[in-house]
Design a protein around this motif. Structure first.
Motif: not given
Ligand code: UDP
Ligand code: UD1
Length: 354
Positions: A45-47, A254-259, A275-282, A9-12, A227-229, A261-263, A199-201
């Motif tokens: 996109v992440f690969f 649409d969901p955007v690529g990692y770079a 999201s879990g990961g986005v809380q930390k990235e913020a 999955a994406r965060p992995q 709102f990248p959904a 998104f971080i921008g 939002v996706h949980r």
């Molecule tokens: N992310 C991304 N594009 C998006 C939304 C999230 O690249 O449109 C990245 C984000 O930077 C983070 C990861 O996806 O590194 C978080 O994934 P997600 O929110 O899906 O999962 P969670 O962390 O809640 O398990």
């Protein structure tokens, strides 16, 4: 050392990018993609962006109810672990791919290592809480992102094999930060001031009342919302008749690529997310966060004043985003960005010690 790394999955993909780079320098890593995420914007996109190697195995499991999805992953993973006989099976985070990898590895001769161990939201109605608890209790090596997580494991009686290397997502973030301008692109274009929402949980997308309250809150914010959904959220918005309730001020993309998104996190006035990961990235990027959940496993960001937990409550979302500002001091909560190197060193020592 031979390592089978399980992702899906994406965060992995974001987490594995940091460790995989280190592992490949000196060891034999076989990356396994379970296929939990398959749409290009959630996977390929992440690969590309993170230079992850082509998976040695693609299990092609795809979407299904929890037991079916987890069971199909386990069946396929069992064959991989038998064929490869790795020293270590490495799993990340708290998804169904994590749990499948953990259950298979725990009954094999390999060492099971869990990256992002010891996190608890104490909300067992979220599938991630079940996945992370079971994985921790099956693991031989547990990599906690911060000292709180280590203490949590101690309280649960897990004291062997625990270390605190920091957060691998911070490693990945630092590695890409300098390349944002070249990699990040500029789509979607955004106004000078905006709130970034994700939002996706399942707890929010599978409950019409909660999703309606979130839509209500987002449409009442003073600033425009980008709102990248996630696809499941788009489906739910249509199913519950909420799509029409989104105003022009809430721009669903649409969901955007990692770079990119971080921008977007870095440029936002505030992030509103479940999201879990986005809380930390913020937190890492100095952007205040409003979390659209009742509980979080990243409690230290809340205690530090950087994260406001508001649940799915429209008034609280509006108030929290209006009040959001950066606290004066920012503690180091999750290490200094060299978690991957520390993880690989610990794995090497463990395998050398037999
Ligand atoms: N992310 C991304 N594009 C998006 C939304 C999230 O690249 O449109 C990245 C984000 O930077 C983070 C990861 O996806 O590194 C978080 O994934 P997600 O929110 O899906 O999962 P969670 O962390 O809640 O398990
Ligand atoms: C999963 C994780 C969650 C994590 C999230 C990261 C579990 C239980 N949940 O949630 O912890 O935060 O990944 O983004 O493991 N779908 C697509 N395309 C895809 C994948 C999924 O459209 O490539 C849709 C399908 O309708 C599917 C739904 O999303 O049924 C849910 O997918 P699933 O992988 O079960 O869970 P996520 O919500 O993505």
């Amino acid at each position: 050392m031979k390592v089978v790394s399980v992702v899906g999955a994406r965060p992995q993909f974001v987490k594995a990018a940091a460790v995989s780079r280190r592992l490949r320098d000196a060891h034999d890593e076989r990356l396994v993609h379970t296929g939990q995420h398959y749409d290009p914007e959630l996977s390929a996109v992440f690969f590309d962006e993170l230079a992850l190697p082509e998976p040695a195995y693609h299990l092609g499991v795809g979407s299904a109810p929890h037991a079916t999805q987890t069971a199909e992953m386990m069946t396929a993973l069992e064959g991989v672990v038998e064929d490869e006989s790795p020293d270590v099976v490495l799993v990340y985070g708290d998804t169904n791919s994590t749990l499948a990898g953990a259950l298979v590895a725990a009954k094999s001769s390999a060492t099971l290592a869990h990256v992002e161990a010891g996190l608890r939201s104490h909300d067992r109605s979220m599938p991630e809480e079940v996945n992370r608890r079971l994985t921790d209790h099956a693991a031989d090596l547990l990599f906690a992102p911060g000292p709180d997580a280590k203490r949590t494991l101690e309280r649960e009686g897990i004291t062997e094999g625990v270390s605190v290397p920091g957060d691998v997502m911070y490693d990945t973030l630092l590695a890409i930060r300098d390349r944002l301008e070249t990699l990040g692109g500029d789509e979607p274009s955004v106004p000078d001031e905006y709130v970034l929402a994700t939002v996706h949980r399942a707890k929010n997308t599978d409950d019409p009342d909660r999703l309606e309250a979130i839509v209500d809150g987002l449409t009442r914010l003073e600033r425009p919302v980008v709102f990248p959904a996630h696809p499941r959220t788009v489906d739910a918005l249509h199913d519950y008749g909420l799509w029409e309730r989104l105003t022009a001020a809430v721009r669903v993309v649409d969901p955007v690529g990692y770079a990119r998104f971080i921008g977007l996190v870095e440029g936002a006035t505030c992030v509103a997310t479940d999201s879990g990961g986005v809380q930390k990235e913020a937190f890492y990027l100095d952007t205040p966060c409003v979390t659209l959940r009742d509980r979080t496993e990243w409690t230290a960001t809340v205690d530090a004043g950087w994260n406001d937990l508001v649940g799915a409550n429209a008034d609280r979302i509006v108030d929290a985003v209006r009040a959001a500002e950066n606290p004066p001091a920012k503690p180091d909560l999750y290490g200094n960005g060299n978690a991957a190197a520390r993880i690989v060193t610990t794995l090497e020592r463990h395998v050398d010690d037999g």
